[in-house]
Design an enzyme around this catalytic site. Structure first.
Site, PDB file in Angstrom:
ATOM      1  N   SER A 162      -6.721  17.453  -1.329  1.00  0.00           N
ATOM      2  CA  SER A 162      -6.760  16.110  -0.715  1.00  0.00           C
ATOM      3  C   SER A 162      -7.243  15.340  -0.199  1.00  0.00           C
ATOM      4  O   SER A 162      -7.822  14.399  -0.402  1.00  0.00           O
ATOM      5  CB  SER A 162      -5.092  16.026   1.086  1.00  0.00           C
ATOM      6  OG  SER A 162      -6.099  16.464   1.728  1.00  0.00           O
ATOM      7  N   ASP A 168      -2.032  16.021   7.943  1.00  0.00           N
ATOM      8  CA  ASP A 168      -0.318  15.208   7.117  1.00  0.00           C
ATOM      9  C   ASP A 168      -0.798  16.500   5.819  1.00  0.00           C
ATOM     10  O   ASP A 168       0.301  17.037   5.295  1.00  0.00           O
ATOM     11  CB  ASP A 168      -1.068  14.259   7.112  1.00  0.00           C
ATOM     12  CG  ASP A 168      -1.635  13.869   8.590  1.00  0.00           C
ATOM     13  OD1 ASP A 168      -0.693  14.094   9.668  1.00  0.00           O
ATOM     14  OD2 ASP A 168      -1.652  12.586   8.688  1.00  0.00           O
ATOM     15  N   MET A 186      -0.253   1.044   8.744  1.00  0.00           N
ATOM     16  CA  MET A 186      -0.975   0.720   8.110  1.00  0.00           C
ATOM     17  C   MET A 186      -2.323   1.072   8.507  1.00  0.00           C
ATOM     18  O   MET A 186      -2.889   0.836   9.596  1.00  0.00           O
ATOM     19  CB  MET A 186      -0.810  -1.205   8.159  1.00  0.00           C
ATOM     20  CG  MET A 186      -1.405  -1.493   6.773  1.00  0.00           C
ATOM     21  SD  MET A 186      -1.541  -0.639   5.245  1.00  0.00           S
ATOM     22  CE  MET A 186       0.415  -2.011   5.094  1.00  0.00           C
TER      23      MET A 186
END
Length: 299
Positions: free
Chosen positions: A273, A245, A12
């Site tokens: 992104s 990522d 998280m």
């Protein structure tokens, strides 16, 4: 449709937006705080799923509120979580991220990610054998990373090793990876270099093919011979969290089209992104990526 297995972390992200980074000992008023799903493994899984791949996640969360939310979020993104275990003895992993001036600083607490095991990887062998590519990163135990790389080589499935956070790695098993995807700092750390060697020379020294990310400059890649360059795409940067990522997820999805094509599409996906906030929040869909590339045709 590409079939991807991701072995890695699920966190998280606790994100704080500030006008600038505080100095040591300083208290600074932030502008905004939010919690968003993250972790390099989960991020790469979501990136691949949004680009149209069938994705299986191998990882772990804690039996806590974060863990429930993280697992549910992956399922909502279309990721198969059959091989995500829930731990009773530790909490879910967290990443505290400070964002300022289009850059970020990150502190990761592994939590359940420290308990992702080689046994879990072996349990997913049948899925790995049928995969088009496997993604693995360094936010899980090193022995699990090694087991993933070795299994991929044993069943002749390409393993993309993203060595972040970086540390020196044994050349013997590093050579088993199909591709290593570091940035310049990570490549130096993996090879035990002091950091003063030209990155292209480091790429030549690596025991496996390297796809090296260079931020806005794009990426360099080498299988044999001299490193080749894929330029970056100019965009308005909002948040760079998760760009790497996104790059790795896209690289895995399009690897079947050849490395040159995959690197170009990965650079484009990473550029998209960073135009939105959040590691997963900015990750493009396949339609968005194709539209972006279409608008940059010839660029």
């Amino acid at each position: 449709m590409a079939r991807i297995v991701v072995v890695g972390s699920i966190n998280m992200d606790l994100v704080t937006l500030v006008p600038r980074f505080p100095v040591a000992g300083e208290t600074l008023l932030g502008e905004r705080f939010l919690t968003v799903p993250g972790g390099k493994g989960a991020n790469q899984a979501v990136a691949a799923a949004r680009l149209g791949a069938q994705v299986v996640m191998v990882g772990a969360v804690g039996r806590d509120a974060f863990g429930e939310q993280l697992a549910r979020g992956l399922v909502e993104e279309g990721v198969d979580t059959t091989h995500v275990t829930t731990r009773d003895d530790v909490g879910s992993g967290t990443a505290s991220i400070t964002v300022a001036e289009g850059d970020n600083q990150i502190v990761v607490v592994p939590g359940a990610n420290a308990h992702v095991t080689a046994t879990q990887v072996e349990a997913a062998r049948a899925l790995i054998e049928r995969a088009d590519a496997v993604l693995v990163q360094m936010e899980i135990p090193l022995e699990t990373v090694e087991a993933t790389v070795r299994l991929g080589r044993a069943v002749d499935v390409p393993v993309i090793l993203n060595p972040a956070p970086a540390q020196p790695l044994p050349r013997e098993w590093l050579a088993q990876a199909r591709y290593l995807t570091p940035n310049q700092h990570e490549l130096a750390a993996v090879l035990g270099d002091a950091g003063d060697t030209d990155f292209r020379e480091l790429m030549r020294r690596a025991p496996c093919p390297v796809v090296l990310t260079r931020g806005g400059e794009g990426a360099w890649y080498r299988e044999q011979g001299e490193p080749l360059h894929q330029h970056g795409f100019s965009v308005d940067v909002v948040d760079t969290t998760g760009a790497g990522d996104t790059f790795n997820g896209a690289l895995a999805v399009f690897l079947r089209d050849g490395l040159e094509v995959a690197v170009r599409k990965a650079c484009a996906a990473a550029a998209l992104s960073v135009t939105r906030l959040g590691a997963q929040g900015g990750m493009p869909t396949r339609d968005e990526l194709e539209a972006f590339l279409g608008s940059r045709a010839g660029a």
